[in-house]
Design an enzyme around this catalytic site. Structure first.
Site, PDB file in Angstrom:
ATOM      1  N   THR A  26       0.846  -1.195   0.000  1.00 62.00           N
ATOM      2  CA  THR A  26       0.000   0.000   0.000  1.00 62.00           C
ATOM      3  C   THR A  26       0.880   1.242   0.000  1.00 62.00           C
ATOM      4  O   THR A  26       1.751   1.389   0.857  1.00 62.00           O
ATOM      5  CB  THR A  26      -0.913  -0.019   1.251  1.00 62.00           C
ATOM      6  N   HIS A 175      -7.310 -11.068  -2.043  1.00 67.99           N
ATOM      7  CA  HIS A 175      -6.720 -10.711  -0.740  1.00 67.99           C
ATOM      8  C   HIS A 175      -7.620 -11.243   0.377  1.00 67.99           C
ATOM      9  O   HIS A 175      -8.687 -10.692   0.636  1.00 67.99           O
ATOM     10  CB  HIS A 175      -6.615  -9.190  -0.655  1.00 67.99           C
ATOM     11  N   ASN A 178      -4.566 -10.489   6.453  1.00 64.61           N
ATOM     12  CA  ASN A 178      -4.254  -9.240   7.170  1.00 64.61           C
ATOM     13  C   ASN A 178      -5.441  -8.512   7.788  1.00 64.61           C
ATOM     14  O   ASN A 178      -5.411  -7.294   7.985  1.00 64.61           O
ATOM     15  CB  ASN A 178      -3.478  -8.285   6.245  1.00 64.61           C
ATOM     16  N   TYR A 180      -8.575  -8.044   6.711  1.00 66.08           N
ATOM     17  CA  TYR A 180      -9.580  -7.381   5.883  1.00 66.08           C
ATOM     18  C   TYR A 180     -10.780  -8.319   5.671  1.00 66.08           C
ATOM     19  O   TYR A 180     -10.855  -9.377   6.299  1.00 66.08           O
ATOM     20  CB  TYR A 180      -8.917  -6.866   4.598  1.00 66.08           C
ATOM     21  N   ASN A 235      -4.520  -5.534  12.711  1.00 66.28           N
ATOM     22  CA  ASN A 235      -5.953  -5.215  12.569  1.00 66.28           C
ATOM     23  C   ASN A 235      -6.815  -5.961  13.579  1.00 66.28           C
ATOM     24  O   ASN A 235      -7.968  -6.305  13.301  1.00 66.28           O
ATOM     25  CB  ASN A 235      -6.450  -5.453  11.139  1.00 66.28           C
TER      26      ASN A 235
HETATM   27  C1  PHB Z   1      -1.678  -1.219   5.152  1.00 65.04           C
HETATM   28  O1  PHB Z   1      -2.055  -0.272   4.477  1.00 65.04           O
HETATM   29  O2  PHB Z   1      -1.067  -1.066   6.203  1.00 65.04           O
HETATM   30  C2  PHB Z   1      -1.947  -2.587   4.694  1.00 65.04           C
HETATM   31  C3  PHB Z   1      -2.720  -2.780   3.580  1.00 65.04           C
HETATM   32  C4  PHB Z   1      -2.981  -4.049   3.137  1.00 65.04           C
HETATM   33  C5  PHB Z   1      -2.460  -5.117   3.813  1.00 65.04           C
HETATM   34  C6  PHB Z   1      -1.681  -4.940   4.922  1.00 65.04           C
HETATM   35  C7  PHB Z   1      -1.415  -3.663   5.366  1.00 65.04           C
HETATM   36  O3  PHB Z   1      -2.718  -6.349   3.413  1.00 65.04           O
END
Ligand code: PHB
Length: 359
Positions: A26, A175, A178, A180, A235
């Site tokens: 990102t 995805h 992490n 999401y 997260n």
């Molecule tokens: C972040 O923006 O910190 C981020 C985004 C996507 C990910 C992990 C971290 O999978």
């Protein structure tokens, strides 16, 4: 001869000239309307000697956004912007897949259409704060999605996949890592649903498998990868039995005959200690290609490939600071250090101005 990072490999339909993969990163530098702009083209083009580029996580719909200045993959203008990226990478002989993203509860009303409440499997507020255009703001309690709405989200993945095809990508990565949306369904710390999308492993995996099935139907299984992060606490994520959960998910993905499974083998962003997890077993349960990620250096990458643990290795931070990471690995050159102050947002500085090796 033993295989190493420089051995070509085919992941599904995607032929990689080496096994040094650029991890999704990102960078918060998209143009107006989530449209990739000139500096984004330069950034990816500079890194085209990677065996495969996985783009930064890219929202599949307006409700999928959770940070400022993300590119999207759902409007015609975004497709046109990405087409310039894929053309530039292909002209340099590279391969590039786009990472399809829905953030779920890791968002904020100020980032969503009409100040909407972020959506999630369950109305459980994550600890922590969202990065917004107005600075850090506490996460809010998300709205639990109705079963009837999930078909619409699956449809958003189809639309985004069609957009990815139109934009010239070599494939897509779903995805599911992490913390999401899809990961929020997989892990029981964020999924407390009592319907067919919660409770049992079969139920918690259901949305991921529906998304993968429909993406596979749209682009072909040999162009689809999935990213998982079994023990990443970032997260505010947890699962009561991560090994059991993710061994199940790896096996549940086998029938699709995907291009690859991509694993974050630990915790990112200093989000806390990750639990012990047997990635060797997890990898062995998956029948197709495996991309290993997190804190690998060249030696450990070569070793992971020589031992058969991984088919390719994804490098994140090293690719931020070293556009020619492959050449540097090949010549055992030293690496540029990454400047974390310019990771997220800003200009070309810290983005496209890291030096290449000089001949
Ligand atoms: C972040 O923006 O910190 C981020 C985004 C996507 C990910 C992990 C971290 O999978």
């Amino acid at each position: 001869m033993a295989l190493d990072l420089f051995s070509p490999v085919k992941l599904g339909n995607i032929a990689l000239q080496n096994r040094v993969v650029m991890a999704p990163l990102t960078r918060n530098r998209a143009g107006e309307g989530g449209v990739p702009q000139a500096m984004n083209v330069t950034y990816y083009e500079q890194r085209a000697t990677a065996g495969l580029i996985i783009t930064e996580a890219t929202p599949i719909s307006p409700m999928a956004h959770g940070y400022p200045a993300l590119p999207g993959i759902y409007t015609d203008a975004q497709v046109a912007g990405w087409k310039k990226v894929t053309d530039a990478v292909h002209a340099k002989g590279g391969k590039i897949v786009i990472q399809l993203w829905h953030v779920g509860r890791i968002s904020h009303p100020s980032l969503l259409p009409n100040q909407a409440t972020p959506v999630a499997p369950s109305a459980l507020k994550p600890a922590g704060q969202a990065f917004t255009y107005q600075g850090l703001q506490d996460y809010v309690t998300p709205r639990a999605l109705d079963v009837a709405e999930l078909a619409g989200i699956v449809q958003d993945y189809v639309h985004a996949t069609r957009c990815a095809i139109a934009a010239g990508f070599d494939g897509v990565e779903v995805h599911a890592a992490n913390g999401y949306l899809l990961d929020q369904f997989l892990r029981d710390g964020s999924n407390q649903r009592q319907d067919q999308y919660g409770g049992s492993l079969e139920n918690r995996t259901r949305l991921l498998l529906e998304v993968v099935q429909t993406v596979v139907n749209t682009i072909g299984a040999d162009k689809v990868g999935v990213r998982l992060s079994p023990v990443n606490p970032f997260n505010d994520m947890r699962d009561s039995q991560p090994q059991q959960t993710f061994n199940y998910v790896a096996q549940a993905l086998n029938p699709f005959n995907l291009a690859y499974l991509h694993a974050v083998e630990g915790g990112i962003h200093g989000g806390g200690e990750s639990e012990p997890f047997d990635f060797a077993t997890f990898r062995q349960l998956f029948n197709n290609g495996y991309i290993a990620n997190l804190s690998y250096d060249k030696a450990r990458g070569d070793a992971a490939i020589a031992s058969g643990h991984a088919d390719a290795v994804a490098y994140g931070v090293p690719f931020i600071a070293n556009p020619d990471l492959v050449a540097r690995f090949a010549s055992n050159a030293s690496l540029n250090a990454a400047d974390s102050a310019t990771f997220y947002g800003g200009t070309e500085h810290g983005y496209t101005d890291y030096p290449f090796l000089t001949a």
